[in-house]
Design a protein around this motif. Structure first.
Motif, mmCIF file in Angstrom:
data_model
loop_
_atom_site.group_PDB
_atom_site.id
_atom_site.type_symbol
_atom_site.label_atom_id
_atom_site.label_comp_id
_atom_site.label_asym_id
_atom_site.label_seq_id
_atom_site.Cartn_x
_atom_site.Cartn_y
_atom_site.Cartn_z
ATOM 1 N N PHE A 55 7.320 8.106 16.999
ATOM 2 C CA PHE A 55 6.608 8.832 15.957
ATOM 3 C C PHE A 55 6.313 7.869 14.808
ATOM 4 O O PHE A 55 7.206 7.183 14.313
ATOM 5 N N SER A 56 5.070 7.804 14.384
ATOM 6 C CA SER A 56 4.721 7.031 13.199
ATOM 7 C C SER A 56 4.577 7.938 11.986
ATOM 8 O O SER A 56 4.496 7.462 10.851
ATOM 9 N N SER A 57 4.552 9.230 12.208
ATOM 10 C CA SER A 57 4.530 10.210 11.117
ATOM 11 C C SER A 57 5.943 10.446 10.614
ATOM 12 O O SER A 57 6.926 10.111 11.282
ATOM 13 N N LYS A 58 6.050 11.034 9.431
ATOM 14 C CA LYS A 58 7.369 11.426 8.941
ATOM 15 C C LYS A 58 7.619 12.880 9.347
ATOM 16 O O LYS A 58 6.672 13.659 9.542
ATOM 17 N N PRO A 59 8.891 13.270 9.480
ATOM 18 C CA PRO A 59 9.203 14.608 10.015
ATOM 19 C C PRO A 59 8.596 15.769 9.235
ATOM 20 O O PRO A 59 8.346 16.822 9.821
ATOM 21 N N SER A 60 8.333 15.589 7.947
ATOM 22 C CA SER A 60 7.788 16.698 7.159
ATOM 23 C C SER A 60 6.278 16.841 7.304
ATOM 24 O O SER A 60 5.693 17.822 6.816
ATOM 25 N N ASP A 61 5.617 15.894 7.968
ATOM 26 C CA ASP A 61 4.171 16.007 8.170
ATOM 27 C C ASP A 61 3.853 17.194 9.082
ATOM 28 O O ASP A 61 4.553 17.419 10.074
ATOM 29 N N PRO A 62 2.788 17.934 8.787
ATOM 30 C CA PRO A 62 2.470 19.115 9.618
ATOM 31 C C PRO A 62 2.005 18.759 11.020
ATOM 32 O O PRO A 62 2.131 19.570 11.931
ATOM 33 N N ASN A 128 8.032 6.097 5.138
ATOM 34 C CA ASN A 128 7.442 7.238 4.434
ATOM 35 C C ASN A 128 8.424 8.380 4.227
ATOM 36 O O ASN A 128 8.104 9.363 3.560
ATOM 37 N N SER A 129 9.620 8.257 4.804
ATOM 38 C CA SER A 129 10.661 9.270 4.603
ATOM 39 C C SER A 129 11.628 8.882 3.490
ATOM 40 O O SER A 129 12.498 9.673 3.131
ATOM 41 N N ILE A 130 11.466 7.670 2.937
ATOM 42 C CA ILE A 130 12.387 7.171 1.921
ATOM 43 C C ILE A 130 11.919 7.577 0.531
ATOM 44 O O ILE A 130 10.733 7.454 0.202
ATOM 45 N N ASP A 131 12.839 8.041 -0.280
ATOM 46 C CA ASP A 131 12.560 8.315 -1.682
ATOM 47 C C ASP A 131 12.668 6.993 -2.440
ATOM 48 O O ASP A 131 13.760 6.547 -2.779
ATOM 49 N N SER A 133 12.106 6.191 -5.351
ATOM 50 C CA SER A 133 12.536 6.234 -6.753
ATOM 51 C C SER A 133 13.974 5.762 -6.890
ATOM 52 O O SER A 133 14.436 5.468 -7.994
ATOM 53 N N ARG A 134 14.705 5.699 -5.779
ATOM 54 C CA ARG A 134 16.101 5.236 -5.822
ATOM 55 C C ARG A 134 16.147 3.721 -5.687
ATOM 56 O O ARG A 134 16.463 3.004 -6.614
ATOM 57 N N GLN A 135 15.826 3.214 -4.499
ATOM 58 C CA GLN A 135 15.736 1.780 -4.285
ATOM 59 C C GLN A 135 14.498 1.503 -3.458
ATOM 60 O O GLN A 135 14.316 2.082 -2.387
ATOM 61 N N ILE A 136 13.628 0.638 -3.971
ATOM 62 C CA ILE A 136 12.372 0.352 -3.281
ATOM 63 C C ILE A 136 12.667 -0.396 -1.981
ATOM 64 O O ILE A 136 13.347 -1.427 -1.989
ATOM 65 N N PRO A 137 12.186 0.104 -0.845
ATOM 66 C CA PRO A 137 12.439 -0.580 0.435
ATOM 67 C C PRO A 137 11.671 -1.890 0.534
ATOM 68 O O PRO A 137 10.665 -2.100 -0.163
ATOM 69 N N LEU A 138 12.152 -2.762 1.406
ATOM 70 C CA LEU A 138 11.517 -4.054 1.677
ATOM 71 C C LEU A 138 11.055 -4.064 3.123
ATOM 72 O O LEU A 138 11.812 -3.714 4.028
ATOM 73 N N LEU A 139 9.800 -4.482 3.341
ATOM 74 C CA LEU A 139 9.249 -4.636 4.687
ATOM 75 C C LEU A 139 8.961 -6.105 4.948
ATOM 76 O O LEU A 139 8.256 -6.755 4.159
ATOM 77 N N ILE A 140 9.486 -6.628 6.036
ATOM 78 C CA ILE A 140 9.199 -7.979 6.508
ATOM 79 C C ILE A 140 8.451 -7.815 7.826
ATOM 80 O O ILE A 140 8.991 -7.254 8.787
ATOM 81 N N LEU A 155 -0.027 0.172 3.727
ATOM 82 C CA LEU A 155 1.074 -0.636 3.212
ATOM 83 C C LEU A 155 0.697 -1.302 1.892
ATOM 84 O O LEU A 155 1.510 -1.378 0.961
ATOM 85 N N GLU A 156 -0.542 -1.790 1.809
ATOM 86 C CA GLU A 156 -1.007 -2.400 0.564
ATOM 87 C C GLU A 156 -0.999 -1.386 -0.573
ATOM 88 O O GLU A 156 -0.626 -1.703 -1.710
ATOM 89 N N THR A 157 -1.397 -0.154 -0.290
ATOM 90 C CA THR A 157 -1.391 0.898 -1.312
ATOM 91 C C THR A 157 0.020 1.188 -1.790
ATOM 92 O O THR A 157 0.270 1.345 -2.992
ATOM 93 N N LEU A 158 0.957 1.258 -0.860
ATOM 94 C CA LEU A 158 2.355 1.487 -1.243
ATOM 95 C C LEU A 158 2.871 0.358 -2.119
ATOM 96 O O LEU A 158 3.604 0.597 -3.088
ATOM 97 N N GLU A 159 2.473 -0.862 -1.811
ATOM 98 C CA GLU A 159 2.923 -1.997 -2.622
ATOM 99 C C GLU A 159 2.305 -1.946 -4.021
ATOM 100 O O GLU A 159 2.995 -2.177 -5.028
ATOM 101 N N ILE A 160 1.027 -1.631 -4.101
ATOM 102 C CA ILE A 160 0.360 -1.521 -5.400
ATOM 103 C C ILE A 160 1.012 -0.440 -6.254
ATOM 104 O O ILE A 160 1.176 -0.591 -7.472
ATOM 105 N N ASN A 161 1.431 0.645 -5.604
ATOM 106 C CA ASN A 161 2.084 1.756 -6.323
ATOM 107 C C ASN A 161 3.565 1.499 -6.578
ATOM 108 O O ASN A 161 4.272 2.401 -7.040
#
Length: 356
Positions: A55-62, A128-131, A133-140, A155-161
């Protein structure tokens, strides 16, 4: 695990050879965890083919979604890539897998995701399931070029935000970039360790999730173990794990009788009739339950035969078996008696199995 019939909600072309399919579940009750996967069953040129996709979606996605990369010679991936919009009904079995992001870990620890190619799919679900606001995740993340990078724009949008930190490796010889988080060429152990020490404040408290080609996964793992990261903080999802050699399996050398409950379909006047059947089969020493059932002409769904896909799951209602590999099952699945027939070997004479 349960069986479902879903329809295509929409498809999105992510790269030249990668497609995301969003499913319409028709409000069938369904839940999964970020990092888990499903099995798709299709009939292609008269052959039943079963393949696993994360699954590439998060569980809360419809609309649950999977992301499929077209593979040269891949029977299922090419079929899906060419026909997804025309497929009216999808035969789905889900969820599978114990490579999951737990809420308690995501809420308390820095999350580091290490990906290559289409290995981003389960990690994207986690991300996309991580909050953040607590600790920003790192993607390598390693790919050939930005244009061949799945979910690059998202991914670029998430980084900009400021919801994600990213370090890319682009391996194409023609790739040139002046961005500080772009590395031209392959990751090395020294580069990976430098990135982690620079961007992960308390490296021993973070949790690391790895998915991608086997060689790259091994490189990522070696980089982490070289930093003395606790083994319990390193989580891996191998698409093609090394098969376990049954030659070293200890047995008492005794043939075991196993009771198998299963279902057979028969057609009477063009109508399908399903009957519940019970057979007593012999299982030879060092013979898996799957091989024994097929030898006794009991029809069992199977695909990978290495304990990865989960297609040959069944319920053990009595007796004891040894499972050599159980990557498709969660701890709860195992507690409920679910086993993988291709990996299961009876250890006593009381085994009883029900195949759905």
């Amino acid at each position: 695990m349960k069986k479902f019939t879903w329809r295509t909600h929409k498809t999105v072309k992510e790269t030249q050879d990668t497609l995301t399919i969003y499913f319409e579940t028709d409000q069938q009750q369904f839940s999964y965890l970020p990092g888990q996967y499903l099995n798709i069953r299709c009939t292609i040129d008269g052959e039943i083919v079963i393949r696993s996709y994360s699954f590439s979606s998060k569980p809360s996605d419809p609309n649950p979604a999977i992301t499929v990369k077209r593979v040269t010679g891949g029977k299922m991936s090419n079929y899906i890539f060419e026909n997804a919009d025309q497929i009216e009904i999808w035969e789905i079995e889900a969820p599978f897998g114990n490579f999951v992001l737990e809420d308690t870990i995501a809420g308390q620890s820095k999350i580091v995701l290490l990906a290559g190619g289409s290995g981003i799919a389960p990690l994207f679900s986690m991300l996309n399931s991580i909050d953040s606001s607590r600790q920003i995740p790192l993607l390598i993340y390693s790919n050939k070029t930005p244009s061949e990078t799945i979910f690059y724009n998202e991914l670029e949008t998430l980084e900009i935000n400021e919801s994600l930190e990213i370090c890319y490796s682009f391996t194409s010889p023609e790739f040139i970039s002046t961005k500080i988080n772009h590395i031209a060429g392959r990751f090395s152990l020294l580069v990976l360790r430098s990135i982690i020490k620079r961007l992960v404040p308390e490296i021993n408290d973070a949790h690391y999730y790895i998915c991608g080609p086997t060689g790259l996964m091994d490189l990522y793992k070696n980089a982490l173990t070289g930093l003395n990261i606790p083994e319990e903080n390193i989580h891996l999802e191998y698409f093609d794990p090394v098969p376990v050699d049954v030659g070293d399996l200890e047995t008492d050398g005794v043939v075991k009788d196993v009771i198998v409950n299963y279902y057979e379909d028969y057609y009477e006047n063009d109508e399908k009739q399903t009957y519940e059947c019970t057979s007593l089969i012999e299982v030879q020493p060092k013979q898996s339950l799957l091989d024994a059932m097929k030898e006794h002409h009991i029809k069992v769904a199977s695909s990978c035969k290495n304990g990865t896909c989960g297609a040959c799951w069944a319920v053990k209602t009595d007796g004891e078996v040894r499972m050599l590999h159980n990557g498709a099952l969660t701890e709860q699945d195992i507690a409920e008696g679910i086993i993988l027939l291709c990996q299961s070997y009876p250890t006593n004479a009381d085994v009883c199995v029900t195949v759905s």
